[in-house]
Design an enzyme around this catalytic site. Sequence first.
Site, mmCIF file in Angstrom:
data_model
loop_
_atom_site.group_PDB
_atom_site.id
_atom_site.type_symbol
_atom_site.label_atom_id
_atom_site.label_comp_id
_atom_site.label_asym_id
_atom_site.label_seq_id
_atom_site.Cartn_x
_atom_site.Cartn_y
_atom_site.Cartn_z
ATOM 1 N N HIS A 82 -3.719 -5.864 32.428
ATOM 2 C CA HIS A 82 -4.625 -7.050 31.444
ATOM 3 C C HIS A 82 -4.884 -8.315 32.862
ATOM 4 O O HIS A 82 -5.682 -8.970 32.541
ATOM 5 C CB HIS A 82 -4.298 -7.305 30.441
ATOM 6 C CG HIS A 82 -2.717 -8.354 30.115
ATOM 7 N ND1 HIS A 82 -1.483 -7.795 29.972
ATOM 8 C CD2 HIS A 82 -2.933 -9.557 30.372
ATOM 9 C CE1 HIS A 82 -0.857 -8.925 29.902
ATOM 10 N NE2 HIS A 82 -1.517 -10.009 30.387
ATOM 11 N N ASP A 136 -0.378 -0.735 30.004
ATOM 12 C CA ASP A 136 -0.826 -1.966 30.603
ATOM 13 C C ASP A 136 -0.257 -2.097 31.940
ATOM 14 O O ASP A 136 0.771 -2.963 32.105
ATOM 15 C CB ASP A 136 -0.418 -3.298 29.743
ATOM 16 C CG ASP A 136 -0.769 -4.264 30.231
ATOM 17 O OD1 ASP A 136 -1.712 -4.485 30.874
ATOM 18 O OD2 ASP A 136 -0.352 -5.608 29.539
ATOM 19 N N SER A 233 3.242 -12.332 32.360
ATOM 20 C CA SER A 233 2.611 -11.096 32.338
ATOM 21 C C SER A 233 2.775 -10.477 33.818
ATOM 22 O O SER A 233 2.372 -11.039 34.781
ATOM 23 C CB SER A 233 1.277 -10.955 31.884
ATOM 24 O OG SER A 233 1.136 -11.044 30.354
ATOM 25 N N GLY A 234 2.944 -9.194 33.521
ATOM 26 C CA GLY A 234 3.010 -8.352 35.128
ATOM 27 C C GLY A 234 4.433 -8.386 35.734
ATOM 28 O O GLY A 234 4.551 -7.920 36.676
#
Length: 281
Positions: A82, A136, A233-234
Amino acid sequence: MRRLARAWVLPLVLAAAVPALSMGSSAPSAADSVVIGGFPVEASQSPWTVALSSRDRFGGTRAGQFCGGVAVGRTTVLTAAHCLDEGVLGVPSERVRDLKVIAGRTDLPSGHGGQEVAVRRTWVNPAYDGVSNAGDFALLTLAEPLQGDSIITMAADGDPAYAAGGTATVYGWGDTSGVGDYPDSLRAARVRVLPDALCEEAYAGGSDGTYDATSMLCAGEAEGGRDACQGDSGGPLVAQGRLIGIVSWGIGCGRAGNPGVYVRVSDIMRTLGWTRAPEGV
Ligand code: ARG
């Protein structure tokens, strides 16, 4: 909620300009205080944690940081699918000309230390489902190899590091309050791997996503307080020195009953047919 969550990865400057949006997805609980509930760390303590950057898209104040990533090979970085969404970047990822990874730098605005490496190729898991949030993850191939011992080992299926109740650490430059306080320097938060049942209950389906225990991992604190947050995120979730999760989603940050959801690294390995991470790819 999903869209709001995406909007959260906007940089500080933009986030400040859209307070209504920010408030909507994550009113902080009393437990939210400080990655949430975290502490500062030096990049050298987690040399595999990298910042994803585009100054074109996110401005130069914090070196264009908008997501995290983790080095699993000298030229291979894992991140969240994402993070490369048009909804996050504002344009399709192929059109971001200055997509970079910043490694080995604690303090982003300083511009000192570490390496900035261009991303040569992006690969987004074609099975990523933006509704359930399944799958994701994405891979970045770097234009030049990372220096030093900056690679983390991925925990294979059955690794005890995945056991519920164990301690894990999440790293990132994300929101420290749940209301858009983006730190200049890298932080970490100590969380627990939680039983899948907790996330299955919290995220049984709906507009935020659906928890799937085979491909996702539940972590945080059952009573809230310590968690990843927007902008993390990530980035990596590490237990026993091995990578077990990639920061993916949640409802709000650090809220009791809404743990953090991570991509389960063993499922990434299964999907990619990796028994271990690639070395020189
Ligand atoms: N989706 C967020 C991001 O893009 C990460 C959210 C993680 N949330 C959580 N409560 N653990 O940065």
